[in-house]
Scaffold this motif. Structure first.
Motif, PDB file in Angstrom:
ATOM      1  N   UNK A  54       0.642  16.331   1.806  1.00 47.85           N
ATOM      2  CA  UNK A  54      -0.315  16.871   0.837  1.00 47.85           C
ATOM      3  C   UNK A  54      -1.482  15.911   0.628  1.00 47.85           C
ATOM      4  N   UNK A  55      -1.154  14.657   0.489  1.00 43.44           N
ATOM      5  CA  UNK A  55      -2.198  13.662   0.245  1.00 43.44           C
ATOM      6  C   UNK A  55      -3.082  13.519   1.482  1.00 43.44           C
ATOM      7  N   UNK A  56      -2.463  13.581   2.630  1.00 47.12           N
ATOM      8  CA  UNK A  56      -3.230  13.435   3.857  1.00 47.12           C
ATOM      9  C   UNK A  56      -4.264  14.535   4.007  1.00 47.12           C
ATOM     10  N   UNK A  57      -3.844  15.783   3.834  1.00 43.85           N
ATOM     11  CA  UNK A  57      -4.784  16.888   4.063  1.00 43.85           C
ATOM     12  C   UNK A  57      -5.904  16.861   3.025  1.00 43.85           C
ATOM     13  N   UNK A 118      -9.681   3.038   8.481  1.00 44.27           N
ATOM     14  CA  UNK A 118     -11.113   3.082   8.820  1.00 44.27           C
ATOM     15  C   UNK A 118     -11.799   4.270   8.170  1.00 44.27           C
ATOM     16  N   UNK A 119     -11.122   5.427   8.164  1.00 44.62           N
ATOM     17  CA  UNK A 119     -11.757   6.646   7.668  1.00 44.62           C
ATOM     18  C   UNK A 119     -11.745   6.737   6.150  1.00 44.62           C
ATOM     19  N   UNK A 120     -10.659   6.297   5.545  1.00 47.17           N
ATOM     20  CA  UNK A 120     -10.496   6.378   4.095  1.00 47.17           C
ATOM     21  C   UNK A 120     -10.058   5.014   3.558  1.00 47.17           C
ATOM     22  N   UNK A 121     -10.903   4.015   3.645  1.00 48.11           N
ATOM     23  CA  UNK A 121     -10.460   2.659   3.285  1.00 48.11           C
ATOM     24  C   UNK A 121     -10.066   2.513   1.831  1.00 48.11           C
ATOM     25  N   UNK A 122     -10.570   3.389   0.968  1.00 51.01           N
ATOM     26  CA  UNK A 122     -10.237   3.251  -0.453  1.00 51.01           C
ATOM     27  C   UNK A 122      -9.007   4.071  -0.846  1.00 51.01           C
ATOM     28  N   UNK A 123      -8.458   4.789   0.110  1.00 51.91           N
ATOM     29  CA  UNK A 123      -7.301   5.635  -0.210  1.00 51.91           C
ATOM     30  C   UNK A 123      -6.027   4.811  -0.143  1.00 51.91           C
ATOM     31  N   UNK A 124      -5.869   3.922  -1.109  1.00 54.30           N
ATOM     32  CA  UNK A 124      -4.762   2.971  -1.062  1.00 54.30           C
ATOM     33  C   UNK A 124      -3.428   3.662  -1.124  1.00 54.30           C
ATOM     34  N   UNK A 125      -3.348   4.765  -1.882  1.00 54.13           N
ATOM     35  CA  UNK A 125      -2.060   5.429  -2.011  1.00 54.13           C
ATOM     36  C   UNK A 125      -1.655   6.061  -0.691  1.00 54.13           C
ATOM     37  N   UNK A 126      -2.616   6.678   0.001  1.00 56.73           N
ATOM     38  CA  UNK A 126      -2.290   7.271   1.297  1.00 56.73           C
ATOM     39  C   UNK A 126      -1.851   6.192   2.271  1.00 56.73           C
ATOM     40  N   UNK A 127      -2.568   5.104   2.306  1.00 54.41           N
ATOM     41  CA  UNK A 127      -2.233   4.027   3.241  1.00 54.41           C
ATOM     42  C   UNK A 127      -0.853   3.467   2.926  1.00 54.41           C
ATOM     43  N   UNK A 128      -0.545   3.356   1.643  1.00 56.34           N
ATOM     44  CA  UNK A 128       0.767   2.853   1.267  1.00 56.34           C
ATOM     45  C   UNK A 128       1.852   3.834   1.658  1.00 56.34           C
ATOM     46  N   UNK A 129       1.589   5.121   1.471  1.00 51.55           N
ATOM     47  CA  UNK A 129       2.577   6.148   1.839  1.00 51.55           C
ATOM     48  C   UNK A 129       2.845   6.116   3.333  1.00 51.55           C
ATOM     49  N   UNK A 130       1.786   5.924   4.122  1.00 50.78           N
ATOM     50  CA  UNK A 130       1.974   5.892   5.577  1.00 50.78           C
ATOM     51  C   UNK A 130       2.794   4.671   5.975  1.00 50.78           C
ATOM     52  N   UNK A 131       2.511   3.556   5.310  1.00 52.25           N
ATOM     53  CA  UNK A 131       3.272   2.342   5.613  1.00 52.25           C
ATOM     54  C   UNK A 131       4.731   2.534   5.220  1.00 52.25           C
ATOM     55  N   UNK A 132       4.952   3.106   4.044  1.00 49.39           N
ATOM     56  CA  UNK A 132       6.321   3.348   3.588  1.00 49.39           C
ATOM     57  C   UNK A 132       7.034   4.323   4.503  1.00 49.39           C
ATOM     58  N   UNK A 133       6.299   5.331   4.977  1.00 50.40           N
ATOM     59  CA  UNK A 133       6.920   6.350   5.839  1.00 50.40           C
ATOM     60  C   UNK A 133       7.450   5.713   7.122  1.00 50.40           C
ATOM     61  N   UNK A 134       6.679   4.810   7.693  1.00 54.21           N
ATOM     62  CA  UNK A 134       7.131   4.146   8.924  1.00 54.21           C
ATOM     63  C   UNK A 134       8.406   3.356   8.654  1.00 54.21           C
ATOM     64  N   UNK A 135       8.414   2.664   7.547  1.00 49.39           N
ATOM     65  CA  UNK A 135       9.585   1.852   7.204  1.00 49.39           C
ATOM     66  C   UNK A 135      10.782   2.734   6.921  1.00 49.39           C
ATOM     67  N   UNK A 136      10.560   3.826   6.208  1.00 46.57           N
ATOM     68  CA  UNK A 136      11.664   4.700   5.833  1.00 46.57           C
ATOM     69  C   UNK A 136      12.220   5.443   7.032  1.00 46.57           C
ATOM     70  N   UNK A 137      11.339   5.795   7.972  1.00 45.02           N
ATOM     71  CA  UNK A 137      11.825   6.450   9.192  1.00 45.02           C
ATOM     72  C   UNK A 137      12.744   5.513   9.958  1.00 45.02           C
ATOM     73  N   UNK A 138      12.346   4.258  10.015  1.00 49.17           N
ATOM     74  CA  UNK A 138      13.206   3.270  10.699  1.00 49.17           C
ATOM     75  C   UNK A 138      14.552   3.166  10.008  1.00 49.17           C
ATOM     76  N   UNK A 139      14.520   3.109   8.701  1.00 53.64           N
ATOM     77  CA  UNK A 139      15.757   2.938   7.940  1.00 53.64           C
ATOM     78  C   UNK A 139      16.674   4.142   8.125  1.00 53.64           C
ATOM     79  N   UNK A 140      16.116   5.324   8.032  1.00 49.26           N
ATOM     80  CA  UNK A 140      16.950   6.518   8.168  1.00 49.26           C
ATOM     81  C   UNK A 140      17.473   6.634   9.593  1.00 49.26           C
TER      82      UNK A 140
END
Lengths: 209, 421
Positions: A54-57, A118-140
């Motif tokens: 949702x945040x991405x779109x 690069x495209x949304x440098x101020x979108x800290x929440x999106x960037x954090x979600x993407x970082x968390x998603x990578x970590x969570x995918x690894x964990x699961x």
């Protein structure tokens, strides 16, 4: 994570049991607890994946958030959507595919995150979600693989390395294709999490192997 | 959204439209990497444009699927279909689009210009970046907390919104030597701020400026020159205590401690006190609190809860002649004045211990009277302390008299003003 010993070969010339074929294999309580825990994790991460999408779109702008938006389903190197035949496979096989997909997702999510930085440098929440998603995918993925190992159904072959072509391709792509690719990756992330949750649910219910 | 072209453009569909000066970037290239499924390509890819400029774009269809032509293609921008009169078929496989007087981009990731097939499927996309170059950042202000760091804030420029992602970089250097340094901790006190946490020199001026950069250009602020010691602030005074002054119903005593980080340097520090009634939002400020750590508020309402705060200005630190920067206010501390049947005067002023006169009108006049008395009536022992002692005595005898006469707290006001007989 402590798991019981693998089932021993039966004595006295009996045919060895195939746990995958025997749908009435009783799960030991702590293994069942682990499956339940992993299932709960998959359920939670599926919700997070929905929020990420949702945040991405929203940040890519219309038409990405519009219900009618139907971009080309770009192929993503090293990962495809769950096949229609996935549901018909034995549960252990499905979980193997789930684990493989979860292992392939983190580098793809990292590519998306770098491009979004690069495209949304101020979108800290999106960037954090993407970082968390990578970590969570690894964990699961690691949790699912551990379950498979405990069930004696782990993939014994060498694990395929995540492809790097997508990263270099995405960095050279125009902005619009990069946005579409990111949407595809976030969509695949959600699909595979949902699939994993469903497959673990079947395992928990002692569904058909 | 761009302004549409009406009338003449529709009528001249077969002629090149009479467009404003164009930004024509016809980069014809291979299909973009990562978009292998594209059956068309848009040119230009991801252009950057000034607000109000025009754009001519083309969508060129590949030969796959066979027979694909430009007929029936259409454009959308940010999900909205563009009027057909803006488009023109250039040749069998190319559809052109003319946009004029472009508005600023709707999102920082770029406006989504998409070429669609007749059935609505997406053939290709390009992102437009429409905006303004950055303006010179202005109003740089900086402060140092306890001489240990430096935080600076600035304003983006007169118009602010550039519609493009604009990167701001705070630079600083020692005035007469040293290299340029770049601040690294941004957004610490708002979107346009930066914090330099360490390695700052004292007694030597710094030059500080801000550089703004986006896709359309860059701008640099004026240089601010400052010495760290001239922009020092500190922590709020800790341990603020508010208490009653004996039985005086219109006074409260405020005590505090010098901010510990600078306690050895605050010889000339100034303090300010503000207070308000519990259920009011109006603060009264007492300014004339010089370098001391206690004060008495007078002229308060009896039987009333007051909230009190104190702040500190480390003026004169290391001999600095600049005004200094006030700290934040301390956490509010509350206390109540004693109840009384007599309501006190509505004003308030700070009366430091030691009997120095305050700014209240009654007490100001009293001060003048006492001064005159000392000169003309040889009353050398007169002082505010004596006056306060007299007031406390007056209250005590007033209460005693009321008890003797059996007057309830809600009864008639006493009339005795002089000493009890």
């Amino acid at each position: 994570m402590g798991f019981p010993d693998r089932p021993r070969a039966p004595q006295g010339g009996q045919k060895p049991k195939d746990p995958q074929a025997d749908s009435s294999v009783s799960l030991l309580p702590h293994l069942e607890a682990k499956i339940r825990q992993t299932h709960s994790l998959a359920h939670l991460l599926t919700k997070y994946a929905e929020q990420l999408l949702q945040e991405y779109v929203q940040l890519q702008g219309d038409p990405f958030g519009l219900p009618s938006f139907s971009p080309p389903r770009l192929p993503v190197a090293g990962l495809s959507a769950p096949a229609p035949s996935h549901a018909g496979l034995p549960v252990h096989e499905r979980l193997r595919l789930d684990a493989a997909a979860l292992a392939a997702l983190p580098p793809l999510l990292d590519v998306v995150r770098r491009r979004q930085a690069e495209l949304n440098p101020r979108a800290q929440r999106l960037l954090r979600r993407l970082e968390d998603a990578a970590r969570q995918a690894r964990a699961l993925g690691a949790a699912v693989e551990a379950l498979l190992a405990a069930l004696g159904a782990a993939n014994r072959g060498p694990r395929a390395e995540p492809p790097t072509a997508t990263a270099s391709a995405a960095s050279a792509a125009g902005v619009f294709p990069a946005k579409v690719l990111g949407l595809r990756v976030c969509g695949l992330y959600r699909e595979w999490l949902s699939r994993t949750e469903g497959d673990l649910g079947q395992l928990l219910a002692g569904g058909p192997a | 959204m761009p302004a549409g072209r009406r009338g003449p453009a529709a009528q001249s569909a077969r002629r090149p439209p009479p467009l404003l000066p164009l930004l024509l970037l016809c980069v014809l290239g291979a299909p973009q990497a990562g978009s292998g499924a594209d059956t068309a390509v848009i040119s230009p890819q991801d252009p950057t444009l000034l607000i109000g400029s025009s754009l001519l774009a083309t969508c060129s269809v590949h030969g796959d699927p066979p027979g694909a032509t430009a007929e029936g293609l259409y454009w959308t921008l940010n999900g909205r279909r563009l009027p057909p009169e803006l488009s023109r078929v250039l040749n069998a496989s190319t559809l052109a689009l003319a946009l004029a007087n472009l508005n600023g981009s709707r999102q920082q990731s770029g406006d989504n210009l998409v070429c669609h097939a007749r059935d609505g499927s997406i053939l290709a996309g390009s992102c437009l970046y429409v905006g303004l170059p950055p303006e010179k950042p202005v109003n740089i202000s900086c402060w140092s907390k306890n001489m240990k760091d430096l935080t600076c804030r600035w304003t983006p420029g007169a118009h602010g919104e550039t519609f493009l992602h604009t990167n701001y970089s705070l630079k600083y250097k020692l005035r007469w030597y040293g290299q340029d340094n770049t601040c690294e901790e941004y957004h610490t006190v708002g979107p346009h701020s930066c914090h330099i946490p360490k390695d700052l020199a004292l007694f030597t001026p710094y030059e500080i400026w801000v550089e703004a950069t986006n896709r359309l250009g860059s701008a640099r602020s004026d240089v601010l020159t400052l010495d760290i010691l001239d922009v020092v602030t500190t922590d709020p005074p800790p341990d603020v205590h508010v208490s009653r002054v004996g039985g005086l119903e219109d006074q409260l005593s405020v005590r505090w401690v010098s901010p510990p980080a600078l306690k050895d340097f605050l010889f000339q520090a100034k303090y300010q006190i503000r207070y308000r009634v519990e259920d009011s939002v109006d603060w009264k400020v007492v300014d004339d609190v010089s370098n001391q750590t206690s004060c008495r508020l007078a002229g308060l309402k009896p039987g009333t809860v007051y909230f009190v705060q104190v702040r500190c200005n480390p003026f004169g630190i290391y001999g600095s002649k600049k005004a200094g920067i006030w700290s934040e206010w301390s956490h509010p501390t509350a206390a109540s004045t004693p109840r009384s049947e007599r309501s006190g005067p509505g004003g308030g002023a700070c009366e430091p211990r030691g009997g120095e006169p305050s700014s209240g009108p009654v007490r100001r006049e009293l001060k003048q009277f006492l001064g005159w008395l000392k000169k003309h009536a040889y009353c050398s022992n007169l002082s505010f302390r004596l006056y306060d002692q007299w007031r406390a005595w007056m209250q005590k005898s007033h209460k005693t008299r009321n008890q003797d006469e059996g007057i309830l707290p809600s009864g008639r006001r006493g009339t005795a003003r002089g000493p009890a007989r």
